[in-house]
Design a protein around this motif. Structure first.
Motif, PDB file in Angstrom:
ATOM      1  N   ALA A 150       0.855  -1.070  -0.059  1.00  0.00           N
ATOM      2  CA  ALA A 150       0.009   0.069  -0.073  1.00  0.00           C
ATOM      3  C   ALA A 150       0.835   1.247  -0.102  1.00  0.00           C
ATOM      4  O   ALA A 150       1.868   1.357   0.548  1.00  0.00           O
ATOM      5  CB  ALA A 150      -0.830  -0.012   1.395  1.00  0.00           C
ATOM      6  N   ARG A 189       7.452   2.318   0.226  1.00  0.00           N
ATOM      7  CA  ARG A 189       6.234   2.754   0.318  1.00  0.00           C
ATOM      8  C   ARG A 189       6.201   3.551   1.613  1.00  0.00           C
ATOM      9  O   ARG A 189       7.146   3.219   2.585  1.00  0.00           O
ATOM     10  CB  ARG A 189       5.323   1.647   0.465  1.00  0.00           C
ATOM     11  N   GLN A 190       5.111   4.423   1.863  1.00  0.00           N
ATOM     12  CA  GLN A 190       4.898   5.191   2.864  1.00  0.00           C
ATOM     13  C   GLN A 190       4.753   4.360   4.285  1.00  0.00           C
ATOM     14  O   GLN A 190       3.630   3.421   4.179  1.00  0.00           O
ATOM     15  CB  GLN A 190       4.093   6.168   2.749  1.00  0.00           C
ATOM     16  N   VAL A 191       5.321   4.390   5.474  1.00  0.00           N
ATOM     17  CA  VAL A 191       4.743   3.815   6.714  1.00  0.00           C
ATOM     18  C   VAL A 191       4.729   5.046   7.671  1.00  0.00           C
ATOM     19  O   VAL A 191       5.420   5.979   7.422  1.00  0.00           O
ATOM     20  CB  VAL A 191       5.468   2.462   7.128  1.00  0.00           C
ATOM     21  N   VAL A 192       4.040   4.406   8.909  1.00  0.00           N
ATOM     22  CA  VAL A 192       4.123   5.367  10.230  1.00  0.00           C
ATOM     23  C   VAL A 192       3.675   6.494   9.724  1.00  0.00           C
ATOM     24  O   VAL A 192       4.330   7.572  10.055  1.00  0.00           O
ATOM     25  CB  VAL A 192       5.428   5.334  10.879  1.00  0.00           C
ATOM     26  N   ASP A 212       1.115   2.219  12.175  1.00  0.00           N
ATOM     27  CA  ASP A 212       2.729   1.988  12.042  1.00  0.00           C
ATOM     28  C   ASP A 212       2.780   1.366  10.494  1.00  0.00           C
ATOM     29  O   ASP A 212       3.347   2.018   9.575  1.00  0.00           O
ATOM     30  CB  ASP A 212       3.485   1.186  13.139  1.00  0.00           C
ATOM     31  N   THR A 213       2.306  -0.035  10.288  1.00  0.00           N
ATOM     32  CA  THR A 213       2.634  -0.891   9.140  1.00  0.00           C
ATOM     33  C   THR A 213       1.987  -0.172   7.834  1.00  0.00           C
ATOM     34  O   THR A 213       2.365  -0.359   6.877  1.00  0.00           O
ATOM     35  CB  THR A 213       2.736  -2.164   9.468  1.00  0.00           C
ATOM     36  N   GLY A 214       0.783   0.249   8.098  1.00  0.00           N
ATOM     37  CA  GLY A 214       0.005   0.782   6.912  1.00  0.00           C
ATOM     38  C   GLY A 214      -0.410  -0.011   5.947  1.00  0.00           C
ATOM     39  O   GLY A 214      -0.215   0.273   4.659  1.00  0.00           O
ATOM     40  N   ASP A 215      -0.635  -1.351   6.093  1.00  0.00           N
ATOM     41  CA  ASP A 215      -0.784  -2.436   4.935  1.00  0.00           C
ATOM     42  C   ASP A 215      -2.116  -2.246   4.493  1.00  0.00           C
ATOM     43  O   ASP A 215      -2.553  -2.414   3.368  1.00  0.00           O
ATOM     44  CB  ASP A 215      -0.748  -3.708   5.592  1.00  0.00           C
TER      45      ASP A 215
END
Lengths: 327, 261
Positions: A118, A133-136, B127-130
């Protein structure tokens, strides 16, 4: 083949983030030796949309129609994608990182037993295929290896600038009307309330925007900011936290999940400058940040800054503007 | 009577600056505050409201290390009445692993006579935004899933329990109506999460928490590493400090030609 799910706005044109995704898909195609980019659209494809997709280099436009697609259902859209995937023998499936795009691709990935990445912003290599990819919440970047086929990922909003192709594509219309299983229609939209009129229009085209963030302090903390906006004939734009807390309406939000602005001058007051917000205001020609924290990202990225509490600085600016106008 | 399972995750508070571990696999917990995401706080609130409106029960589930018990207690303090903690390092699990583990809990509870009609999750982990655990869970369980809604109610329709869920979509405010059992993922904004009361906190401490191990060996995330974007060199021109900077600000506004009207 690279397949891109293209979303439409209420007028039937491709949304900006889908055009960005097509642009990303083209750069992937170039790196992969020019594999064709196809688009998938649910519902009608107007001649205007078709020529828009041609300009972005699309080879085939797969239109999904039929009773199974009359109302939105994530599983049904994914089943439609499966039909096109099989027919076009695609190896990559992409969508914009919108709520719809992410939802449909997550369905597709779950059904296909493959991974999904994502909010991708870039790719590093093709073999192995590694994406960033963007996280946090956009504060950190993840390198992720996608080794399953089809390769499924969404592209974060504003990760790339939408740009038409040097050579337009034929954008040949290919119509599909697959049967949709009853089980894929159980969770579907049964009613939609008309959206509120688009009140964010003035924000997107304004020459000057006054911004407000958590530093406003409370729902009642916007008076001085609204006065400054009024003195400059500027609309107010706010950060995500302000709308999340219910201090200001959502249509005023600037950022990845709000409006993207490109004024001559943006004046963010009490906004720390999270990536989420920066994505929506980085196109401003000049930025005057007003913040108590000299190390806040909004301050360090700005062209000009005043270090101080907006509740002291903004009234002083308002008074100075009034004084000069009176003089 | 609806039994609701609400899934929460202990995540670093991303509103403040974060520091990563040396191996780039996680946020360094020594420099971070931890919380439950806003989406999940709203999911907990909706779970408690639904359980209370239907005379059912709200169970909180987390998958995380021993410290994640803090988030479990937080949910118990605002009205959840049962809890399950799958003790594991969540950084070692990918979204498909997490979905499989939640499904295992749902199935085991059902086998033990405690079926969960409705499973609520946050729309995405902070945090991981999956953006996919809820949907993968639905396929694991063979249930329908509604994604990214802000309002959730459960009622009987023709003698069958049905969840009505709604949220803002691209075409307006959209409503789904789905028979239970179902999975629903929640976005912040539809309800105000309640604050825990002192009696609520006291009560939460006494509720036993079911501890479990992973049901299966995880495949793991496909993460290579995390990194922080490089800080761009700043060339900001500081006009001054406090209200004394106002004349310099208005000079700038005049220079940029945005003051004339």
């Amino acid at each position: 083949m690279i397949l891109v799910l293209v979303e439409k706005d209420l007028a039937g044109a491709a949304v900006e983030v889908s055009l960005e995704t097509l642009t990303f898909a083209r750069s992937l195609s170039d790196a992969g030796g020019g594999v064709p980019v196809d688009a998938v659209v649910v519902g009608d494809v107007s001649p205007a949309l078709q020529s828009q997709l041609a300009a972005y280099g699309v080879r085939d436009v797969h239109a999904l129609g039929g009773p199974g697609f009359a109302a939105f259902a994530g599983a049904a859209w994914a089943s439609g994608l499966e039909t096109v995937l099989a027919a076009s023998r695609s190896v990559v499936v992409m969508a914009a990182g919108t709520p719809r795009g992410g939802e449909v691709l997550a369905h597709l990935a779950a059904r296909s037993g493959v991974a999904m990445a994502a909010n991708v912003v870039a790719f590093d290599g093709l073999a192995p295929f590694v994406v960033r990819r963007q996280v946090v919440g956009g504060q950190a970047v993840e390198e992720m290896q996608l080794s399953t086929r089809p390769t499924v990922f969404t592209v974060a909003g504003h990760a790339v600038e939408a740009a038409p192709a040097a050579t337009p594509g034929p954008a040949t219309l290919v119509e599909h009307a697959p049967e949709v299983a009853e089980s894929d229609l159980v969770a579907r939209v049964v009613s939609t309330e008309e959206p509120a009129p688009d009140l964010s229009g003035s924000l997107k085209s304004a020459r000057v925007v006054v911004g407000a963030g958590r530093g406003a302090g409370s729902e009642g903390g916007f008076d001085d900011l609204l006065e400054l906006a009024d003195l400059l004939g500027a609309p107010l734009g706010v950060s995500r936290v302000v709308t999340s807390l219910g201090w200001r309406p959502h249509h005023e939000q600037v950022g990845q999940t709000g409006s993207r602005i490109s004024p001559d001058l943006y004046i963010p007051c009490g906004i720390s400058g999270a990536i989420q917000h920066w994505a929506g205001c980085s196109s401003a020609k000049a930025i005057l940040a007003i913040n108590t924290d000299p190390d806040a990202p909004m301050v360090t990225k700005a062209t000009h800054a005043v270090i101080g509490d907006l509740h002291e600085v903004v009234p002083a600016i308002n008074a100075e503007i009034r004084r000069r106008r009176a003089g | 009577m609806a039994s609701v399972l609400v899934c929460v995750k202990r995540v670093p508070d991303s509103s403040s600056e974060i520091v990563l571990t040396d191996d780039g696999q996680a946020v360094d917990g020594r420099f971070a505050g931890f919380t439950m995401s806003q989406h999940e706080q709203c999911a907990v609130e909706l779970a408690v409201q639904t359980a209370s409106a239907t005379g059912g029960e709200a169970t909180v589930l987390t998958l995380g290390d021993a410290d994640a018990l803090e988030q479990v207690r937080a949910a118990l303090a605002v009205g959840c009445t049962a809890a399950t903690h799958v003790v594991a390092d969540s950084q070692q699990l990918g979204p498909a692993d997490v979905a499989r583990e939640i499904a295992a809990v749902v199935r085991d509870h059902e086998a033990a006579g405690r079926p969960h009609d409705l499973v609520l999750l946050g729309h995405d982990a902070a945090d991981t935004g999956d953006f996919q655990v809820g949907i993968r869970l639905a396929y694991e369980l063979g249930r329908p899933v509604v994604n990214g809604v802000t309002r959730v109610t459960v009622e009987e329709v023709d003698g069958r329990p049905v969840v009505t869920a709604s949220g803002d979509g691209p075409d307006g405010h959209e409503t789904y109506r789905v028979p239970l059992p179902a999975v629903v993922t929640v976005l912040e904004g539809g309800v105000e999460p309640r604050y825990p009361t002192v009696p609520g906190r006291m009560k939460a401490k006494k509720i036993p928490v079911e501890e479990r191990e992973l049901a299966a060996a995880p495949a793991g995330p496909a993460r290579v590493r995390w990194s922080l974007p490089p800080a761009a060199p700043s060339d900001v021109h500081v006009l001054g400090k406090g209200p004394e900077a106002a004349p310099a600000v208005v000079d700038l506004l005049e220079q940029l030609g945005v003051l004339a009207r």
